[in-house]
Design a protein around this motif. Sequence first.
Motif, short mmCIF file in Angstrom:
data_model
loop_
_atom_site.label_atom_id
_atom_site.label_comp_id
_atom_site.label_asym_id
_atom_site.label_seq_id
_atom_site.Cartn_x
_atom_site.Cartn_y
_atom_site.Cartn_z
N GLN A 373 0.82 -1.20 0.00
CA GLN A 373 0.00 0.00 0.00
C GLN A 373 0.86 1.25 0.00
OE1 GLN A 373 -3.22 0.14 -0.37
NE2 GLN A 373 -3.35 2.38 -0.21
N LYS A 374 1.93 1.24 0.80
CA LYS A 374 2.81 2.40 0.86
C LYS A 374 3.49 2.63 -0.47
CE LYS A 374 6.68 4.30 3.52
NZ LYS A 374 7.63 4.05 4.64
N MET A 375 3.94 1.56 -1.12
CA MET A 375 4.60 1.70 -2.42
C MET A 375 3.63 2.22 -3.47
SD MET A 375 6.70 -1.15 -4.61
CE MET A 375 8.04 -1.09 -3.44
N MET A 376 2.38 1.75 -3.43
CA MET A 376 1.40 2.21 -4.39
C MET A 376 1.11 3.70 -4.20
SD MET A 376 -2.36 0.64 -5.27
CE MET A 376 -3.00 1.01 -3.64
N GLU A 377 1.01 4.14 -2.95
CA GLU A 377 0.78 5.56 -2.67
C GLU A 377 1.94 6.41 -3.16
OE1 GLU A 377 0.08 5.74 1.49
OE2 GLU A 377 -1.97 4.91 1.38
N GLN A 378 3.17 5.91 -2.96
CA GLN A 378 4.33 6.66 -3.44
C GLN A 378 4.34 6.76 -4.95
OE1 GLN A 378 7.62 4.53 -1.74
NE2 GLN A 378 7.44 5.50 0.28
N GLN A 379 3.96 5.68 -5.63
CA GLN A 379 3.92 5.71 -7.09
C GLN A 379 2.87 6.68 -7.60
OE1 GLN A 379 3.29 1.64 -8.16
NE2 GLN A 379 5.38 0.99 -7.66
#
Length: 394
Positions: A373-379
């Motif tokens: 989830q964190k990686m998706m938000e950063q992307q």
Amino acid sequence: MATITASASPAMQETGSNKASSSTSPDCTTTAAPAPAPVRYRPSLLVIFSACLVLLGAGGPLLLRVYFVHGGKRLFLSAMLQISGWPLLLPPICVSLFRSRSKGVANLILPPRLAGAAAVLGAFYAVSCYVYGLGSEALPLSTSSLLLATQLAFTAVFAFIFAGLRFTPFSANAVVLLTIGPAVLGVGPGAGKVAGESSRAYWTGFCEAIAAAALAGLVLPLVEVAMARYGRRTGPAARVPPPYVTVMQMQAVMGAAGTVVCLLGMAIKSDFQALPREAATFGLGRTNYYLVLIWDAVSWQLLNLGIMGLITCASSLLAGIMIAVLLPLSQVLSVIFLHEKFDGPKGIALVLSLWGFASYLYGEKVQKKREAQKMMEQQMASAKKTGDLESAAL
């Protein structure tokens, strides 16, 4: 926390290549691409293969107990059985290096500093195996297996100190449960004693098994640290599993160094002269004596190679977890083949250990979801920022 980051990288890289980007339409309006799909953890084939090797090596502790039950008393021999199967790795290592010669064999051979570290750790692991043999001689297999499960707690502590492990509530809960579980065995030591064994001998074996778990729990994180520091894997190559020939070489070097230590111990104790006499008086016969030794060495080699693969391709904590997975299997094998009792304290210890293992697995799943989830938000934030900059430039 120390997770299976090595095997997760290909999925992450694939997702990273599909990052949300912006495109400019003919009327100079910026359209954002669809949001990236969540990162999904997919264990590599090397991790799965290593885990299967660990499970296949479950016969090692059982055969070692058979050796002691039927008259075996050579402790340095029992230690050597746990590490002396490394010559079996030489043919696949040679084949792998020959097939990869076009890529440069020098790049696949262990760096000298890593080989030296592996030799030192192998000698240290031999000491751990010797201490484990002391505990196995005095305790039933089911009891010694439960005590060996505390290795996970020691691995977590030493990984925190040396490998930068970060505890989560779930991993901390697992460590506590896997420590308390074996301690329950101390409530009623009489139920776990071998027939005719004194309480002093039982408690001595109890402490020796715990010491063996602590020593082995120290070796696992140090192997991970040695691979990270001397493994010649920097940049993008550090995020993917190394070739399995590296795993086999590490195991071979550690096994060879540990075998030398055990051979020296056997020479000092005059074990070589005592082996024919021990074979003649072995409870299952002379032929079965040597068969037990050979198959025990093979089983331990499968187990050790699987553990080394998990450390090299994933993390030392995952290797400790897989050792804990062997606990229920060892319990079943000891009851079926050695007819050992499975009483109340052992049942409670087993339940607590399995509970701790389940807690760790659930925590890993939650942690992976949060990371995804964190990686998706950063992307998405990066894609939005890129789109805003392009709009401003137009």
